[in-house]
Structure formats: C-alpha cells, structure tokens
Design an enzyme around this catalytic site. Sequence first.
Site, PDB file in Angstrom:
ATOM      1  N   LYS A 188       0.837  -1.212   0.000  1.00  0.00           N
ATOM      2  CA  LYS A 188       0.000   0.000   0.000  1.00  0.00           C
ATOM      3  C   LYS A 188       0.865   1.253   0.000  1.00  0.00           C
ATOM      4  CE  LYS A 188      -4.494  -1.573   1.029  1.00  0.00           C
ATOM      5  NZ  LYS A 188      -5.006  -2.440   2.062  1.00  0.00           N
ATOM      6  N   LYS A 235      -3.968 -11.559  -9.213  1.00  0.00           N
ATOM      7  CA  LYS A 235      -4.703 -12.184  -8.110  1.00  0.00           C
ATOM      8  C   LYS A 235      -6.093 -11.548  -7.963  1.00  0.00           C
ATOM      9  CE  LYS A 235      -5.106 -11.273  -3.544  1.00  0.00           C
ATOM     10  NZ  LYS A 235      -5.636 -11.771  -2.303  1.00  0.00           N
ATOM     11  N   LYS A 269     -10.635  -7.954  -3.819  1.00  0.00           N
ATOM     12  CA  LYS A 269     -11.602  -6.858  -3.692  1.00  0.00           C
ATOM     13  C   LYS A 269     -10.943  -5.526  -4.018  1.00  0.00           C
ATOM     14  CE  LYS A 269     -13.057  -9.237   0.188  1.00  0.00           C
ATOM     15  NZ  LYS A 269     -12.690  -9.243   1.596  1.00  0.00           N
TER      16      LYS A 269
END
Length: 320
Positions: A110, A189, A192
């Site tokens: 992130k 992958k 969400k």
Amino acid sequence: MRILSGIQPSGALHLGNYFGMMRPAIELQEKGEAFYFIADYHSMTSLFDADQRRQNSLDVALDFLACGLDPKRAVFFKQSDVPEVCELAWILSTLTPMSLLEKGHSFKDKSAKGVPVNHALFAYPVLMAADILIYDSNIVPVGQDQKQHVEMTRDIAIKFNEQYGQTFVIPEPQIRGEVAKVPGLDGEKMSKSYGNTIEIFGDEKALRKKVMGIKMDSRTPAEPKPDADQNLAIQLLKVIDKPVGQEFEEKLRAGGMGYGDLKKKLFEVYWEHFATARAKRAELAANMDYVNSVLADGAFRARQLARSVLDRARQASGLV
Ligand code: ADP
Ligand code: TRP
C-alpha cells in the site's frame, strides 16, 4: 485440533475468497473444532464508512452460512464481539520488533502505491497474531497472501513463550496449493481491492457480462492453442470444476472452439456451482434473526475461550 480463520467485511466476497479460504475452512469444520470470524476490526484499516461496514458484516455472515459453514460444528462470530483480542494485541505488540512489521507486505504494497497508511495497517499483523493465539489455534486455513501473517504470528508467539514461559500454541498455516492464488478478470490475483473479482453472489445479468467480457487474444476459433493452460477462462474453469476445465483445455488446445463458447461454458459452470448456496442465501436473508442469533451464540462461546487464554497471558507477563 483447533482450526481458525477470519475474513474481512471489506466488500462482496468473490471466487478467490471462496476457493482459497472459505471452502477449505468449511471442509475443515468436520476435522476439528473450528472458529471462524468476520474480521471487522481489520476492515477499519481501509474502510471508513460505518454503514457499509455494518452491511458488509451481515453480508459476509450470509455468504459464509449459505456456502456451508455449519454453526453446529463451527463457532462463527464477529471479531469485535471479543474485544479481549485488542488487549492481547497490545501485549503482543510489546514483543514485536519494528523490523518485523516493516517487512509486512500489505503495508509495503500500500505504501509503495502511494496509499496513505495508518498505524493500524502497519500494526495489522499483531492484531492478526492476537486473533490466532487467543483461541489456541493449531491450523489456520488461508490463501497464499496470508502466509506471511501466520509466519509473523509464529515468530511473535515463540518470542513471548521464550520471554514469559510457555503460554501460546504455535499455529501452522494451511494453504491449498491448487487454489492458493485464484486469478481475477485481469489475470492478476483476484482481490476486492483490484476491482477484478467475480463475486460468489450477485445479479445474474451483471455477472454474465463480467464473465463474457474477459479479454481474449485475436486468434481464430479454428487455430489450435498450444498454450491453452495459460487461458484465464480455462484457469477459472479448472478452479471451479477440474474435469470440465481439463476437457475444455483439451478442446481449446486442439482448435475448433471459439472463445465465446468457452466463456459461456465458464459462466454456466460457475452459476450452477453456486445454485444451492444461492437458494440458501435467499432463505437466510429472509431470516436475519436467525443469522444474528448464530453470531451472538458464536461470540459467547469465542469470548469464553478468549478470556481464559488472555488470562494466561496476563498471568505469564506479570500483569496479575
Ligand atoms: P481480498 O484480497 O479480496 O481483500 P482478503 O484479503 O479479505 O481478500 O482475503 C480473505 C481470504 O481469502 C484470505 O484467506 C485470502 O488468502 C483468501 N483469498 C483472497 N483472494 C484470494 C485469491 N485470489 N486466491 C486465493 N485465496 C484468496
Ligand atoms: N488478514 C486476513 C485477510 O485479510 C483476515 C484475518 C484477520 C485472518 N485475522 C485473521 C485470517 C486470523 C486468519 C487468521 O484475509
């Protein structure tokens, strides 16, 4: 044997969640004492809409129950109904080196993407360690992406046991090789957070459109495709139904089958696979009192165990 796993209520659950974690977890409920929870504290690291969290948590409960989690066999609860886990996270954090957390891939990914990271996201593996250790868990069924977190849990537990004496059970991750990383609509992958998911449940028309929209190359149907195993629709088909996937892989390899027909088959197999679960979900959604009572009962049972393990840690570390 105690089995434990958790899933965040951060969005609609998808085929990666189902084949990577939920199905193995559901199968394991026959093999030992299973504890499965909705990781709502964890979702707070990245989701900041309260109503959305509330709704997502109920959706995860419905999805998991519809897919076969059996509340008579497994203890099913919401993480935040056992706030003891936060106290244990604090205790564990005092023995967690900064350098260990700096290696954490969810935090590293992130921050590399420029997403502002909060302290909770950085400390997330410690809360996850508390989740696992507070139930004396032996086995943690998860997808490949969670392996590092379970390894950190082991490191932290070993450190605590060395410092304060034998207190925690050392857990093992359990990862199913063939579905460790289910690919998403873009071949990365399925996740969400990448917007590349095929949901387990949802509107038929929208989902058909997603599947039919999977990008293929421009080779003609007649052409043999020696690289059929690399085809995304084939890979997904093999995850959902291996024999059918293998049959279609051969057809594609031989040539003569169009991509449209392949994607149609994929949608059909996927839609059929969840037909029973879909009906069950509709039934459960009409009976939310039952769903809430399952979670309340799960919380009660989970909390009793958590309390006793936390007391053990408090004792060992000299808080009492
Ligand atoms: P997401 O990446 O969609 O946010 P989570 O991190 O909430 O998913 O994962 C919940 C569980 O599902 C974890 O055990 C994770 O390893 C598993 N999982 C998620 N995506 C996949 C995937 N594409 N393939 C296999 N397992 C997955
Ligand atoms: N971090 C996991 C995920 O994002 C969810 C989770 C939280 C979990 N605590 C856990 C999984 C404990 C297994 C065990 O998927």
